[in-house]
Design an enzyme around this catalytic site. Structure first.
Site, PDB file in Angstrom:
ATOM      1  N   GLU A  97      -3.956 -10.624  -0.338  1.00  0.00           N
ATOM      2  CA  GLU A  97      -4.818 -10.550   0.844  1.00  0.00           C
ATOM      3  C   GLU A  97      -6.221 -10.884   0.391  1.00  0.00           C
ATOM      4  O   GLU A  97      -6.699 -10.353  -0.608  1.00  0.00           O
ATOM      5  CB  GLU A  97      -4.812  -9.134   1.456  1.00  0.00           C
ATOM      6  CG  GLU A  97      -3.476  -8.721   2.029  1.00  0.00           C
ATOM      7  CD  GLU A  97      -3.472  -7.282   2.584  1.00  0.00           C
ATOM      8  OE1 GLU A  97      -4.544  -6.745   2.931  1.00  0.00           O
ATOM      9  OE2 GLU A  97      -2.370  -6.709   2.645  1.00  0.00           O
TER      10      GLU A  97
ATOM     11  N   GLU B 286       0.813  -1.214   0.000  1.00  0.00           N
ATOM     12  CA  GLU B 286       0.000   0.000   0.000  1.00  0.00           C
ATOM     13  C   GLU B 286       0.850   1.269   0.000  1.00  0.00           C
ATOM     14  O   GLU B 286       0.779   2.087   0.909  1.00  0.00           O
ATOM     15  CB  GLU B 286      -0.946   0.015   1.209  1.00  0.00           C
ATOM     16  CG  GLU B 286      -2.017  -1.055   1.136  1.00  0.00           C
ATOM     17  CD  GLU B 286      -3.184  -0.694   0.231  1.00  0.00           C
ATOM     18  OE1 GLU B 286      -3.078   0.300  -0.527  1.00  0.00           O
ATOM     19  OE2 GLU B 286      -4.192  -1.426   0.278  1.00  0.00           O
TER      20      GLU B 286
HETATM   21  C1  IPT Z   1      -5.191  -3.864   3.520  1.00  0.00           C
HETATM   22  C2  IPT Z   1      -3.822  -3.714   4.059  1.00  0.00           C
HETATM   23  O1  IPT Z   1      -2.853  -4.079   3.129  1.00  0.00           O
HETATM   24  C3  IPT Z   1      -3.592  -4.491   5.310  1.00  0.00           C
HETATM   25  O2  IPT Z   1      -2.419  -4.014   5.922  1.00  0.00           O
HETATM   26  C4  IPT Z   1      -4.743  -4.371   6.233  1.00  0.00           C
HETATM   27  O3  IPT Z   1      -4.927  -3.042   6.603  1.00  0.00           O
HETATM   28  C5  IPT Z   1      -5.969  -4.857   5.543  1.00  0.00           C
HETATM   29  O4  IPT Z   1      -6.206  -4.111   4.413  1.00  0.00           O
HETATM   30  C6  IPT Z   1      -7.201  -4.736   6.390  1.00  0.00           C
HETATM   31  O5  IPT Z   1      -7.102  -5.288   7.632  1.00  0.00           O
HETATM   32  S1  IPT Z   1      -5.602  -2.329   2.763  1.00  0.00           S
HETATM   33  C7  IPT Z   1      -7.322  -2.349   2.508  1.00  0.00           C
HETATM   34  C8  IPT Z   1      -7.895  -1.068   2.927  1.00  0.00           C
HETATM   35  C9  IPT Z   1      -7.661  -2.635   1.099  1.00  0.00           C
END
Ligand code: IPT
Length: 960
Positions: free
Chosen positions: A490, A420
């Site tokens: 993720e 990010e």
């Molecule tokens: C995504 C992040 O990469 C991760 O660090 C964490 O924040 C996760 O989301 C949520 O728990 S960013 C997301 C806003 C797409």
């Protein structure tokens, strides 16, 4: 030598990575060079600002008489019972004004002091030098030894070494470290986690004998066409490399090719070797493997792999990110025991010992750089450091410190630039440098969907539909991306109850070659142990800005107990598929490993009748190669039993102890129903009889004549039986604040489903039934549920049939649909039931195994850090508690808790929940799906609990 000028802290806001540190190199533990751990108790002084104190403390003879103590490794905000400030949790917002590279004047600064003697056997000065290594300090440190300044550095989760040989004395060495919480580096470390300053990883003094190894790079590839491995160890200092198990003894820089067993996450074969230079012996653990991008696929040793991964932050509920080896090992063992095969080290390089464990036990690793600038999204990424050349040296420094430290780990298959951080030239510079330095691995970064710098198309939280399209190559996109494989770095946001829908993702991943799996977000809840709150989350320390319990979104609870989400994931990604074909009496077993055959497993078969196993048999399964299937005949005839509700279960168990699991550990299972159940019937032979004190008797139940509600059933006091549609909304129901109008948790509450009014229209007595007519609806709305409770009895049993007819225009699904009622608190301590074991919801039920289960009432509660709907059991045929038996037609969802759903809904922490005088039971006909909308898509349509005409019934009787 005391002075105080503002100039003395300029380095804090300097975008450069620092000065004075040695170039980065491989991280290793020498066999013979001495080392001295400087972990332990250090003297500590906290200042409110970076220049609050002068640097006289670093000089010899300084007396820290009034100083406190902290433990190193550690974070000062987690020590001293609040005397040293508090943790701050923000997801992506910087907790200070965004004006790079400036940081607040209020900049908690911890001076650390440690006096140490050299051990008696420490070599003398003319026998080489020494380096002082810091494995992790957040976020900026300035270091002195014996009054001499060594330098200063940033890059919190990266190692920094200083040459100190000339400065050491046999006794009374004074090591002084000034640590600033905020620095220019903080702009590069905006990961979604607690801000936790301190020296949180080891501090070590390493003797560097003359002729010591320094830096070296183990190149160990595998050619799957010949079965040979090629080894070459490049070393700054010449020497010899030996691998006794392979009869290798070559000079550094010399290449040798021999037949080897390759390394993979499933078969983590490591060869012990040694690098010997004139001054040092260095143990090597060599894994031969080749990672390549080939035919648009990520291949290891010639084979496309499927990541069944998780994102791992380092976390301990008391130590924060200061993890000891046993905690790291626990993580790896838990992962292996739950069938995971991959870790993304979100979002920074972990403690190096963790990678040793990944090599040893076998996990694919995406090693991610300590880089995130997410907060710049608030200003449309203007001033983003990754697109500003002034910051590029710091970015390159971070990339080099990661790659050089971790390059000798076979488990690392991808380098990740960070998380990010938008897009920009700095990222390109990092990728170019990494590609140039290490051509044996691939490069990952999610933030650029055009894949300018990367070798994989990576996304986060893409919907099932989009992933399917990508799998089919229908996602469009620019040239390069179309050639690349796809991963979800993720997905499946494990916040609170959930994630839902991961079985559906897995089916899609497995259906398309281009899709090479994903990484659940995330491994562990970052709850902080708290005396009053159980586990604290964002806001619990009075932070000015915070993101609440968004930091508790792991597959394991803060104490590392697996949550139902991990159990579900284990089932979804199991490496053996066991499916039945009831009609022809066979079971189909498929090897879903990428490399291993099935010879390490044995298969156990059993039938169960009414949920009780009837004896175990061995199922002989051939040692299938990856991808192969076999049809195996069922080894026993279907038992007669009572003729109904018969299942078989096949379990794949470890045949012998392995490094990570003991013999008998269950790796996979399958279950099929052979003879379906026939539901219980109750002849409506009894007439409801009005009696004294406005009570009506019907068979074994009594009712209040005015409300039509039961007051006793089979001798047990019953209160408040009525339709229930509300559940304490889950994090996934509530959704993330930035999401659109499909967040049903929000819509349900807006509509008032948590405050339904129950209007009584009629209590009717007929010859064969007591019928109670109601309308259940929220104030101010036109929608409602016409609800009829029809009670009948055959004299010993009483049956409740509930008919629900929606009225008005329903635009939302229902949270749940069923009845709830209260029993006296002491009526039951446990419940015996036949249904699915473990918590389950419509899209989290893969691991729900049918059988008879006997959980305690307390064990039915899943302790999500922020309390919410939990604990439902699926497919329940019958349940017995407190002498009462309930049978469902059809099967139902069972929950029991010592508080109401409303109390559960209101609770913010587990400590808000205290048992009352009533045990509340929910018997549900339906539950809405869970989904992953706390950061991702909601439940798929097939898991919606639609408001539609519905009828379901329960039969109550006395047990035994
Ligand atoms: C995504 C992040 O990469 C991760 O660090 C964490 O924040 C996760 O989301 C949520 O728990 S960013 C997301 C806003 C797409």
């Amino acid at each position: 030598m005391s002075f105080r000028t503002t100039a003395s802290v300029d380095y804090v806001e300097d975008v450069s990575p620092g000065r004075g540190a040695l170039p980065p190199r491989a991280w290793y533990a020498s066999s013979d060079a001495k080392s001295l751990s400087l972990n332990g108790s250090w003297r500590f002084r906290l200042s409110a600002t970076a220049d609050g104190e002068d640097d006289s403390f670093a000089g010899e003879g300084y007396d820290p008489v009034a100083w406190a103590e902290v433990t190193v490794p550690g974070h000062w905000v987690l020590q001293g019972d609040g005397a040293f400030g508090s943790p701050i949790y923000t997801n992506h917002l910087y907790p200070f004004p965004v004006d790079p590279p400036h940081v607040p004047t209020e900049n908690p600064t911890g001076d650390h002091l440690r006096v140490f003697d050299l051990p008696d056997d420490w070599p003398t000065e003319d026998d080489g030098g020494a380096v002082l290594r810091f494995d992790g300090v957040e976020s900026c440190a300035r270091v002195w030894l014996n009054g001499t300044e060594l330098g200063e550095f940033k890059g919190s989760r990266l190692p920094h070494e200083f040459a100190v040989g000339q400065l050491l004395k046999p006794a009374g060495n004074v090591l002084a470290v000034r640590v600033h919480q905020w620095s220019a580096g903080s702009y590069l470390e905006d990961q979604d986690q607690w801000w936790l300053p301190g020296i949180f990883r080891d501090v070590t003094l390493l003797h560097r004998p003359a002729g010591a190894a320094g830096d070296f790079f183990v190149h160990a590839s595998y050619d799957h066409t010949t079965g040979e491995g090629t080894l070459r160890v490049d070393s700054d200092v010449d020497g010899r490399v030996s691998v006794p198990g392979l009869d290798i003894d070559v000079a550094t820089g010399e290449q040798v090719t021999v037949a080897v067993e390759p390394w993979s996450a499933e078969t983590p074969k490591l060869y012990d070797g040694e690098l010997v230079t004139a001054g040092e012996r260095v143990p090597l653990r060599i894994g031969f493997r080749t990672v390549a991008l080939e035919d648009g696929l990520i291949k290891v040793n010639g084979k496309a792999i499927l990541f069944k991964g998780v994102n791992r932050h380092e976390w301990h509920p008391e130590q924060g990110r200061a993890l000891d080896l046993e905690t790291m090992r626990e993580d790896v063992l838990l992962m292996k025991r739950h069938n995971l095969n991959a870790v993304r080290t979100s979002h920074y390089p972990p403690h190096p010992a963790f990678l040793d464990l990944c090599d040893e036990y076998g996990l694919w690793v995406i090693d991610e750089c300590d880089l995130e600038t997410h907060g710049f999204t608030e200003q449309g990424w203007r001033d983003n450091p990754v697109d500003d050349d002034r910051w590029t040296p710091a970015l390159l420094d971070r990339a080099a410190r990661m790659v050089e430290r971790d390059k000798n780990h076979p488990s690392v298959v991808f380098w990740s630039l960070g998380n990010e951080a938008g897009t920009g030239r700095g990222l390109t510079a990092m990728a170019e440098w990494i590609h140039g330095r290490d051509s044996s691995r691939l490069v990952h970064y999610e933030g650029d969907w055009n894949c300018r710098d990367t070798d994989v198309y990576s996304r986060m939280y893409a919907s099932h539909e989009e992933v399917e399209r990508i799998g089919q190559g229908l996602d469009g996109g620019a040239g390069k991306r179309r050639e690349l494989p796809f991963i979800q770095c993720e997905y499946g946001h494990a916040m609170g109850n959930g994630p839902g829908g991961i079985a559906d993702y897995q089916r899609i991943f497995e259906a398309h070659d281009r899709l090479q799996g994903g990484f659940i977000w995330e491994w562990i809840d970052h709850g902080i142990k708290h005396p009053e709150l159980g586990y604290a989350y964002g806001g619990d320390f009075g932070e000015e800005l915070h993101d609440g319990n968004f930091v508790c979104d792991g597959l394991i609870f803060p104490d590392r107990t697996p949550s139902p989400g991990l159990v579900e994931y284990k089932k979804v990604i199991e490496p053996v598929r066991i499916e039945g074909d009831v009609a022809d009496g066979t079971v189909r077993v498929t090897n879903a490993y990428d490399f291993a055959d099935l010879s390490h497993l044995e298969f156990e078969f059993s039938y169960q009748v009414d949920g009780l196993p009837t004896g175990a048999h061995t199922l002989t399964v051939p040692p299938l190669a990856p991808g192969e299937s076999a049809e195996v005949k069922l080894p026993a005839a279907v038992p007669d039993g009572n003729g109904d509700d018969v299942q078989w279960t096949v379990r794949a168990l470890l045949a012998a102890d392995t490094a990570w699991g003991s013999m008998g550990h269950e790796v996979a299972w399958g279950q099929e129903t052979v003879t379906p159940r026939t539901a219980v019937t109750v002849a409506a032979s009894q007439r409801p009889v009005p009696g004294e004190r406005l009570l009506i008797t019907l068979g074994p139940a009594t009712f209040d004549a005015r409300s039509g509600r039961p007051t006793t059933i089979c001798g047990l006091d019953v209160t408040g039986l009525r339709l229930d549609v509300w559940r304490a909304t889950t994090d996934n129901d509530d959704g993330a604040s930035w999401q659109d109008d499909t967040r049903y948790g929000v819509l349900w509450r807006k509509l008032g489903l948590h405050r339904m009014q129950h209007r009584l229209d009629a209590v009717e007595l007929a010859d064969d039934a007591l019928t109670v007519r109601t309308r259940v609806a929220p104030a101010a709305a036109e929608v409602g549920l016409r609800t009829v409770y029809r009670w009948t009895s055959d004299g010993t049993r009483v049956k409740l049939t509930v008919s629900v007819t929606p009225e008005g225009h329903w635009t939302v699904p229902l949270p749940r649909l069923g009845v709830r009622f209260g029993l006296p608190a002491d009526a039951a301590q446990e419940v015996l039931y036949f249904g699915g074991g473990g918590e389950a919801y419509p899209d989290t039920r893969a691991a729900s195994m049918l059988g008879q289960w006997l959980p305690s009432i307390d064990a039915l509660h899943t302790p999500y850090v922020r309390p919410q709907e939990n604990g439902a059991r699926a497919d329940v045929r019958w349940a017995e508690l407190g002498g009462l038996r309930v049978e469902g037609d059809p099967e139902f969802w069972f929950s029991a808790r010592r508080w109401t759903n409303e109390q559960l809904d209101a609770a913010r922490h587990l400590t808000d929940l205290t048992p009352g005088d009533t045990l509340w039971i929910n018997l549900d006909h339906g539950q809405h799906g869970i989904g992953s909308q706390s950061c991702g898509p909601g439940p798929l349509p097939q898991y919606f609990l639609k408001a539609e005409p519905t009828e379901f019934s329960f039969v109550f009787s006395t047990t035994g």
